[in-house]
Design a protein around this motif. Structure first.
Motif, mmCIF file in Angstrom:
data_model
loop_
_atom_site.group_PDB
_atom_site.id
_atom_site.type_symbol
_atom_site.label_atom_id
_atom_site.label_comp_id
_atom_site.label_asym_id
_atom_site.label_seq_id
_atom_site.Cartn_x
_atom_site.Cartn_y
_atom_site.Cartn_z
ATOM 1 N N ARG A 1 24.210 51.927 1.620
ATOM 2 C CA ARG A 1 24.927 50.698 1.267
ATOM 3 C C ARG A 1 26.077 50.991 0.313
ATOM 4 N NH1 ARG A 1 19.971 46.292 0.364
ATOM 5 N NH2 ARG A 1 19.620 45.854 2.599
ATOM 6 N N ASN A 2 25.860 51.887 -0.618
ATOM 7 C CA ASN A 2 26.930 52.261 -1.540
ATOM 8 C C ASN A 2 28.077 52.939 -0.792
ATOM 9 O OD1 ASN A 2 27.914 54.798 -3.502
ATOM 10 N ND2 ASN A 2 27.924 52.774 -4.459
ATOM 11 N N MET A 3 27.745 53.781 0.176
ATOM 12 C CA MET A 3 28.782 54.440 0.971
ATOM 13 C C MET A 3 29.615 53.425 1.743
ATOM 14 S SD MET A 3 26.891 57.746 2.635
ATOM 15 C CE MET A 3 28.396 58.168 3.539
ATOM 16 N N GLU A 4 28.920 52.472 2.367
ATOM 17 C CA GLU A 4 29.632 51.467 3.168
ATOM 18 C C GLU A 4 30.566 50.634 2.292
ATOM 19 O OE1 GLU A 4 30.661 47.815 5.081
ATOM 20 O OE2 GLU A 4 29.230 47.929 3.411
ATOM 21 N N SER A 5 30.199 50.396 1.038
ATOM 22 C CA SER A 5 31.027 49.590 0.137
ATOM 23 C C SER A 5 32.324 50.292 -0.241
ATOM 24 C CB SER A 5 30.242 49.246 -1.131
ATOM 25 O OG SER A 5 30.088 50.390 -1.962
ATOM 26 N N LEU A 6 32.397 51.597 0.001
ATOM 27 C CA LEU A 6 33.571 52.369 -0.400
ATOM 28 C C LEU A 6 34.630 52.467 0.699
ATOM 29 C CD1 LEU A 6 31.760 55.232 -2.334
ATOM 30 C CD2 LEU A 6 32.880 53.200 -3.269
ATOM 31 N N ILE A 7 34.391 51.811 1.824
ATOM 32 C CA ILE A 7 35.420 51.763 2.869
ATOM 33 C C ILE A 7 36.538 50.837 2.399
ATOM 34 C CG2 ILE A 7 35.926 51.098 5.251
ATOM 35 C CD1 ILE A 7 32.999 51.700 5.927
ATOM 36 N N HIS A 8 37.770 51.326 2.396
ATOM 37 C CA HIS A 8 38.891 50.517 1.899
ATOM 38 C C HIS A 8 40.186 50.979 2.558
ATOM 39 C CE1 HIS A 8 40.606 53.632 -0.878
ATOM 40 N NE2 HIS A 8 39.385 54.116 -0.706
ATOM 41 N N CYS B 1 8.008 56.394 2.273
ATOM 42 C CA CYS B 1 8.291 54.957 2.177
ATOM 43 C C CYS B 1 9.189 54.648 0.979
ATOM 44 C CB CYS B 1 6.987 54.164 2.070
ATOM 45 S SG CYS B 1 5.944 54.280 3.538
ATOM 46 N N ASP B 2 9.020 55.376 -0.121
ATOM 47 C CA ASP B 2 9.895 55.201 -1.279
ATOM 48 C C ASP B 2 11.251 55.852 -1.039
ATOM 49 O OD1 ASP B 2 7.946 53.815 -2.804
ATOM 50 O OD2 ASP B 2 6.970 55.731 -3.230
ATOM 51 N N LEU B 3 11.251 56.975 -0.325
ATOM 52 C CA LEU B 3 12.511 57.637 0.028
ATOM 53 C C LEU B 3 13.386 56.700 0.851
ATOM 54 C CD1 LEU B 3 14.227 60.294 0.206
ATOM 55 C CD2 LEU B 3 13.058 60.675 2.406
ATOM 56 N N LYS B 4 12.766 55.941 1.739
ATOM 57 C CA LYS B 4 13.496 54.996 2.585
ATOM 58 C C LYS B 4 14.340 54.047 1.738
ATOM 59 C CE LYS B 4 12.126 50.928 5.288
ATOM 60 N NZ LYS B 4 11.614 50.045 4.228
ATOM 61 N N GLY B 5 13.779 53.502 0.658
ATOM 62 C CA GLY B 5 14.524 52.600 -0.212
ATOM 63 C C GLY B 5 15.687 53.297 -0.897
ATOM 64 N N HIS B 6 15.459 54.524 -1.347
ATOM 65 C CA HIS B 6 16.526 55.294 -1.989
ATOM 66 C C HIS B 6 17.673 55.538 -1.009
ATOM 67 C CE1 HIS B 6 18.691 58.240 -4.273
ATOM 68 N NE2 HIS B 6 18.330 59.242 -3.484
ATOM 69 N N LEU B 7 17.341 55.941 0.211
ATOM 70 C CA LEU B 7 18.384 56.232 1.203
ATOM 71 C C LEU B 7 19.150 54.979 1.585
ATOM 72 C CD1 LEU B 7 16.565 58.799 3.514
ATOM 73 C CD2 LEU B 7 18.020 59.216 1.511
ATOM 74 N N LEU B 8 18.473 53.849 1.628
ATOM 75 C CA LEU B 8 19.162 52.600 1.942
ATOM 76 C C LEU B 8 20.208 52.283 0.880
ATOM 77 C CD1 LEU B 8 19.447 50.139 3.781
ATOM 78 C CD2 LEU B 8 17.640 49.028 2.454
ATOM 79 N N ARG B 9 19.876 52.494 -0.376
ATOM 80 C CA ARG B 9 20.849 52.259 -1.449
ATOM 81 C C ARG B 9 22.030 53.222 -1.346
ATOM 82 N NH1 ARG B 9 15.903 51.045 -3.957
ATOM 83 N NH2 ARG B 9 15.542 53.206 -4.609
ATOM 84 N N VAL B 10 21.753 54.461 -0.952
ATOM 85 C CA VAL B 10 22.823 55.439 -0.774
ATOM 86 C C VAL B 10 23.784 54.982 0.328
ATOM 87 C CG1 VAL B 10 23.338 57.784 0.040
ATOM 88 C CG2 VAL B 10 21.506 57.414 -1.630
ATOM 89 N N TYR C 1 23.346 48.049 11.009
ATOM 90 C CA TYR C 1 24.204 47.187 10.191
ATOM 91 C C TYR C 1 23.974 45.744 10.602
ATOM 92 C CZ TYR C 1 28.228 45.484 7.591
ATOM 93 O OH TYR C 1 29.046 44.829 6.700
ATOM 94 N N ASN C 2 23.506 44.923 9.662
ATOM 95 C CA ASN C 2 23.264 43.507 9.903
ATOM 96 C C ASN C 2 24.565 42.757 9.631
ATOM 97 O OD1 ASN C 2 22.562 40.719 9.619
ATOM 98 N ND2 ASN C 2 20.423 41.322 9.271
ATOM 99 N N ALA C 3 25.230 42.322 10.695
ATOM 100 C CA ALA C 3 26.534 41.669 10.546
ATOM 101 C C ALA C 3 26.422 40.360 9.775
ATOM 102 C CB ALA C 3 27.153 41.423 11.924
ATOM 103 N N ALA C 4 25.318 39.644 9.940
ATOM 104 C CA ALA C 4 25.145 38.365 9.245
ATOM 105 C C ALA C 4 25.013 38.577 7.745
ATOM 106 C CB ALA C 4 23.927 37.633 9.797
ATOM 107 N N HIS C 5 24.299 39.623 7.354
ATOM 108 C CA HIS C 5 24.095 39.913 5.932
ATOM 109 C C HIS C 5 25.168 40.842 5.366
ATOM 110 C CE1 HIS C 5 19.499 39.078 6.496
ATOM 111 N NE2 HIS C 5 20.242 37.990 6.620
ATOM 112 N N LYS C 6 25.991 41.389 6.262
ATOM 113 C CA LYS C 6 27.081 42.298 5.890
ATOM 114 C C LYS C 6 26.578 43.495 5.096
ATOM 115 C CE LYS C 6 30.692 38.772 6.054
ATOM 116 N NZ LYS C 6 31.819 38.116 5.357
ATOM 117 N N GLN C 7 25.502 44.105 5.602
ATOM 118 C CA GLN C 7 24.981 45.291 4.953
ATOM 119 C C GLN C 7 24.028 46.023 5.899
ATOM 120 O OE1 GLN C 7 22.804 43.958 1.501
ATOM 121 N NE2 GLN C 7 21.151 43.067 2.696
#
Length: 280
Positions: A92-99, A81-90, A134-140
């Motif tokens: 989200r960070n990856m998705e932010s690097l699309i450019h 359950c804690d791993l899930k939070g860590h992976l979500l941050r990983v 991917y939640n399009a409304a929340h963009k994440q």
């Protein structure tokens, strides 16, 4: 796309987590040997995907890397359950690097990939199943719990999800399975039939099956495909070569019985098969 499922199988008083999917990728053609379930190195969980591999494969590989490089995650000291939070941050960070979007394009495409993360939580003492989308409304990217079917939680992602839900429900009703008693292998039976259906162009190839147990270990199953009589053997979607050995149980997709792996009968030596042909 594909059809991927995860559910808690109940046999008498014993529970185990089953993850299953087909093996087809489409990119102008069909390729029926593509791995879609990835048991994670910590042993108590696995991840699978449906959707665009342009997003799916980098995300799954970086998830695997994030676990193996972090000792607490790799050793299971970090609960699922804690791993899930860590992976979500990983992710989200990856998705932010699309450019570097194409000229004139103002926004990124919505990542059309879905994932199932499932395993056993030692802290909660229960199996856990989540869908990463991917939640399009929340963009994440976000995790959500899968919906209930016949009183049981089951994750189904990919193509023909509604049809799969209906057919699983029909089997449960035909067999008079009490609600909340848990499914046996009904979801796999539906997947098997979809893989054999030539009209379902986005679902095909041999089924892939991985089980996660309460003793915090996961195990793939080899599958006779297209049936036991054919002597075809597939593991994680790939047909095994005549001389390959698999240290896993074999699953008969029709009887649903398992047995020890036995090599397929050798073909005639006139076939020219020579294990030394590629020796260096």
């Amino acid at each position: 796309m594909t059809l991927s499922l995860a559910w808690i199988r109940k046999v008498n008083t014993v529970e185990e987590l089953v993850i299953a999917t087909d093996s087809r990728l489409r990119f102008g053609c069909a390729w029926d040997c593509s791995p879609k379930i990835f048991p994670l190195s910590r042993g108590d969980c696995a991840i699978c995907f449906a959707g665009n591999t342009m997003y799916a494969y980098p995300i799954m590989e970086q998830i695997r890397n994030a676990i193996t490089m972090y000792p607490k995650a790799d050793s299971r000291a970090l609960d699922l359950c804690d791993l899930k939070g860590h992976l979500l941050r990983v992710v989200r960070n990856m998705e932010s690097l699309i450019h570097d979007l194409p000229k004139g394009k103002k926004e990124k495409d919505i990542p059309d990939a879905l994932f199932i993360l499932a395993g056993y939580s030692w802290a909660k003492a229960e199996f856990k199943i989540w869908i990463l989308y991917y939640n399009a409304a929340h963009k994440q990217f976000e995790f959500k719990r899968p919906s209930m079917l016949h009183g049981n939680r089951i994750a189904i992602i990919g193509d023909d999800v509604g049809d799969a839900q209906r057919q699983i429900l029909n089997l449960a009703r035909e067999r008079e399975i009490p609600k909340k008693n848990g499914f046996n292998m009904e979801p796999f039976e539906v997947l098997r039939d979809f893989c054999r259906d030539p009209k379902r162009h986005h679902i095909g190839g041999a089924p892939q099956v991985v089980k996660v147990y309460k003793h915090l270990n996961s195990m793939p199953y080899a599958v006779y495909w297209p049936n036991k009589e054919s002597n075809g053997r597939s593991l994680m979607g790939r047909p095994l070569l005549e001389y390959e050995m698999a240290n896993y149980l074999m699953l008969d997709p029709d009887s649903l019985k398992t047995e020890d792996y036995v090599p397929a009968p050798a073909k005639s030596r006139k076939s020219g098969l020579n294990l030394q042909d590629d020796a260096l």
